[in-house]
Scaffold this motif. Structure first.
Motif, PDB file in Angstrom:
ATOM      1  N   GLY A 281       0.872 -17.998  14.553  1.00 40.49           N
ATOM      2  CA  GLY A 281      -0.398 -18.517  15.026  1.00 40.49           C
ATOM      3  C   GLY A 281      -0.781 -19.852  14.428  1.00 40.49           C
ATOM      4  O   GLY A 281      -1.963 -20.109  14.192  1.00 40.49           O
ATOM      5  N   GLY A 282       0.202 -20.686  14.121  1.00 39.81           N
ATOM      6  CA  GLY A 282      -0.078 -22.002  13.569  1.00 39.81           C
ATOM      7  C   GLY A 282      -0.298 -22.028  12.071  1.00 39.81           C
ATOM      8  O   GLY A 282      -0.620 -23.075  11.511  1.00 39.81           O
ATOM      9  N   ALA A 283      -0.130 -20.910  11.400  1.00 41.53           N
ATOM     10  CA  ALA A 283      -0.320 -20.850   9.944  1.00 41.53           C
ATOM     11  C   ALA A 283       0.993 -20.451   9.259  1.00 41.53           C
ATOM     12  O   ALA A 283       1.798 -19.712   9.820  1.00 41.53           O
ATOM     13  CB  ALA A 283      -1.410 -19.840   9.609  1.00 41.53           C
ATOM     14  N   ASP A 284       1.172 -20.949   8.040  1.00 42.41           N
ATOM     15  CA  ASP A 284       2.362 -20.616   7.255  1.00 42.41           C
ATOM     16  C   ASP A 284       2.222 -19.234   6.643  1.00 42.41           C
ATOM     17  O   ASP A 284       1.216 -18.930   5.992  1.00 42.41           O
ATOM     18  CB  ASP A 284       2.574 -21.641   6.127  1.00 42.41           C
ATOM     19  CG  ASP A 284       2.941 -23.017   6.660  1.00 42.41           C
ATOM     20  OD1 ASP A 284       3.550 -23.089   7.751  1.00 42.41           O
ATOM     21  OD2 ASP A 284       2.622 -24.010   5.986  1.00 42.41           O
ATOM     22  N   VAL A 285       3.221 -18.384   6.851  1.00 43.02           N
ATOM     23  CA  VAL A 285       3.224 -17.032   6.291  1.00 43.02           C
ATOM     24  C   VAL A 285       3.809 -17.080   4.884  1.00 43.02           C
ATOM     25  O   VAL A 285       4.911 -17.597   4.676  1.00 43.02           O
ATOM     26  CB  VAL A 285       4.040 -16.066   7.184  1.00 43.02           C
ATOM     27  CG1 VAL A 285       4.188 -14.706   6.523  1.00 43.02           C
ATOM     28  CG2 VAL A 285       3.398 -15.929   8.563  1.00 43.02           C
ATOM     29  N   ALA A 286       3.068 -16.533   3.916  1.00 42.59           N
ATOM     30  CA  ALA A 286       3.529 -16.488   2.527  1.00 42.59           C
ATOM     31  C   ALA A 286       4.225 -15.171   2.220  1.00 42.59           C
ATOM     32  O   ALA A 286       5.231 -15.139   1.519  1.00 42.59           O
ATOM     33  CB  ALA A 286       2.349 -16.693   1.578  1.00 42.59           C
ATOM     34  N   GLN A 287       3.677 -14.077   2.738  1.00 44.96           N
ATOM     35  CA  GLN A 287       4.311 -12.766   2.543  1.00 44.96           C
ATOM     36  C   GLN A 287       3.922 -11.836   3.676  1.00 44.96           C
ATOM     37  O   GLN A 287       2.937 -12.071   4.376  1.00 44.96           O
ATOM     38  CB  GLN A 287       3.960 -12.166   1.190  1.00 44.96           C
ATOM     39  CG  GLN A 287       2.491 -11.971   0.941  1.00 44.96           C
ATOM     40  CD  GLN A 287       2.238 -11.514  -0.505  1.00 44.96           C
ATOM     41  OE1 GLN A 287       3.013 -11.771  -1.411  1.00 44.96           O
ATOM     42  NE2 GLN A 287       1.136 -10.831  -0.698  1.00 44.96           N
ATOM     43  N   LEU A 288       4.703 -10.785   3.810  1.00 46.98           N
ATOM     44  CA  LEU A 288       4.512  -9.876   4.934  1.00 46.98           C
ATOM     45  C   LEU A 288       4.950  -8.476   4.533  1.00 46.98           C
ATOM     46  O   LEU A 288       5.921  -8.309   3.801  1.00 46.98           O
ATOM     47  CB  LEU A 288       5.370 -10.377   6.105  1.00 46.98           C
ATOM     48  CG  LEU A 288       5.289  -9.630   7.408  1.00 46.98           C
ATOM     49  CD1 LEU A 288       5.354 -10.606   8.555  1.00 46.98           C
ATOM     50  CD2 LEU A 288       6.419  -8.645   7.508  1.00 46.98           C
ATOM     51  N   GLY A 289       4.217  -7.493   5.024  1.00 50.72           N
ATOM     52  CA  GLY A 289       4.589  -6.102   4.795  1.00 50.72           C
ATOM     53  C   GLY A 289       4.338  -5.285   6.040  1.00 50.72           C
ATOM     54  O   GLY A 289       3.401  -5.558   6.794  1.00 50.72           O
ATOM     55  N   TYR A 290       5.183  -4.298   6.270  1.00 50.23           N
ATOM     56  CA  TYR A 290       5.009  -3.365   7.382  1.00 50.23           C
ATOM     57  C   TYR A 290       4.691  -1.986   6.825  1.00 50.23           C
ATOM     58  O   TYR A 290       5.270  -1.566   5.819  1.00 50.23           O
ATOM     59  CB  TYR A 290       6.296  -3.244   8.208  1.00 50.23           C
ATOM     60  CG  TYR A 290       6.568  -4.401   9.121  1.00 50.23           C
ATOM     61  CD1 TYR A 290       5.977  -4.472  10.374  1.00 50.23           C
ATOM     62  CD2 TYR A 290       7.438  -5.410   8.740  1.00 50.23           C
ATOM     63  CE1 TYR A 290       6.239  -5.533  11.230  1.00 50.23           C
ATOM     64  CE2 TYR A 290       7.711  -6.471   9.590  1.00 50.23           C
ATOM     65  CZ  TYR A 290       7.106  -6.528  10.828  1.00 50.23           C
ATOM     66  OH  TYR A 290       7.372  -7.580  11.671  1.00 50.23           O
ATOM     67  N   SER A 291       3.781  -1.301   7.504  1.00 49.96           N
ATOM     68  CA  SER A 291       3.523   0.102   7.186  1.00 49.96           C
ATOM     69  C   SER A 291       3.528   0.878   8.493  1.00 49.96           C
ATOM     70  O   SER A 291       3.331   0.304   9.565  1.00 49.96           O
ATOM     71  CB  SER A 291       2.196   0.273   6.444  1.00 49.96           C
ATOM     72  OG  SER A 291       1.133  -0.234   7.207  1.00 49.96           O
ATOM     73  N   ALA A 292       3.766   2.178   8.385  1.00 52.13           N
ATOM     74  CA  ALA A 292       3.887   3.002   9.584  1.00 52.13           C
ATOM     75  C   ALA A 292       3.122   4.307   9.414  1.00 52.13           C
ATOM     76  O   ALA A 292       3.044   4.856   8.314  1.00 52.13           O
ATOM     77  CB  ALA A 292       5.357   3.309   9.865  1.00 52.13           C
ATOM     78  N   HIS A 293       2.586   4.776  10.505  1.00 53.28           N
ATOM     79  CA  HIS A 293       1.945   6.089  10.544  1.00 53.28           C
ATOM     80  C   HIS A 293       3.029   7.149  10.367  1.00 53.28           C
ATOM     81  O   HIS A 293       4.185   6.928  10.768  1.00 53.28           O
ATOM     82  CB  HIS A 293       1.235   6.252  11.899  1.00 53.28           C
ATOM     83  CG  HIS A 293       0.365   7.453  11.966  1.00 53.28           C
ATOM     84  ND1 HIS A 293       0.850   8.684  12.344  1.00 53.28           N
ATOM     85  CD2 HIS A 293      -0.959   7.604  11.700  1.00 53.28           C
ATOM     86  CE1 HIS A 293      -0.143   9.551  12.314  1.00 53.28           C
ATOM     87  NE2 HIS A 293      -1.245   8.927  11.929  1.00 53.28           N
ATOM     88  N   PRO A 294       2.708   8.309   9.804  1.00 54.17           N
ATOM     89  CA  PRO A 294       3.726   9.365   9.641  1.00 54.17           C
ATOM     90  C   PRO A 294       4.398   9.787  10.958  1.00 54.17           C
ATOM     91  O   PRO A 294       5.512  10.311  10.938  1.00 54.17           O
ATOM     92  CB  PRO A 294       2.949  10.525   9.027  1.00 54.17           C
ATOM     93  CG  PRO A 294       1.810   9.881   8.323  1.00 54.17           C
ATOM     94  CD  PRO A 294       1.441   8.671   9.154  1.00 54.17           C
TER      95      PRO A 294
END
Length: 163
Positions: free
Chosen positions: A65-78
């Protein structure tokens, strides 16, 4: 003609078992905390009756979206793994899938890491492309996996399944 390979299309051999979907084409459908392997997913969809295999690899990019990503994490429902299988079953019901596989990563990821790998094998390439695109699109919209992005300016956002 001598020396020429003979080709067949589905209309010429509609009763050949290889032209139909496999009875249970889902070979792999998992949510994992460990790094993903393209080779593992590709090997899982190997099928002697498949003339086309489509593979999609989603990687963590350095911007959104036009911004620099510094970190990322994914989580999931059981229920995410069961939902992933449900999505796979739905796609397989609508396409002549010989084999399909998908793995999605959760946890903290770095730029360039593999986030998701999806592969589909079908009797023909067009079917494989269509089924693979539908599989990844439905996975992104229906499986309850959420992405938490932190941007270089310190702002953050959650992105997730809207199904």
């Amino acid at each position: 003609m001598t020396g020429m390979a003979q080709t067949y299309d589905a209309a010429e051999r509609p009763d050949h078992p290889g032209e139909r979907a496999a009875a249970d084409p889902i070979r792999l459908a998992e949510i994992r905390e460990t790094p993903l392997s393209v080779d593992e997913v590709f090997a899982a969809v190997g099928d002697r009756a498949a003339g086309g295999t489509a593979l999609f690899v989603g990687t963590v990019r350095d911007h959104d979206g036009g911004a620099d990503v510094a970190q990322l994490g994914y989580s999931a429902h059981p229920t995410a793994q069961a939902e992933l299988r449900r999505v796979a079953e739905k796609v397989a019901a609508d396409h002549p899938v010989r084999a399909m596989a998908a793995v999605h990563r959760v946890g903290d990821l770095r730029i360039g890491d593999l986030a998701v790998v999806v592969a589909v094998s079908c009797p023909h390439r067009a079917e494989a492309f269509d089924a693979c695109r539908r599989f990844i699109d439905d996975l992104k919209h229906e499986v309850p996996i959420w992405k938490h992005q932190t941007f270089s300016d310190g702002t953050e956002e959650w992105v997730g399944a809207q199904g």
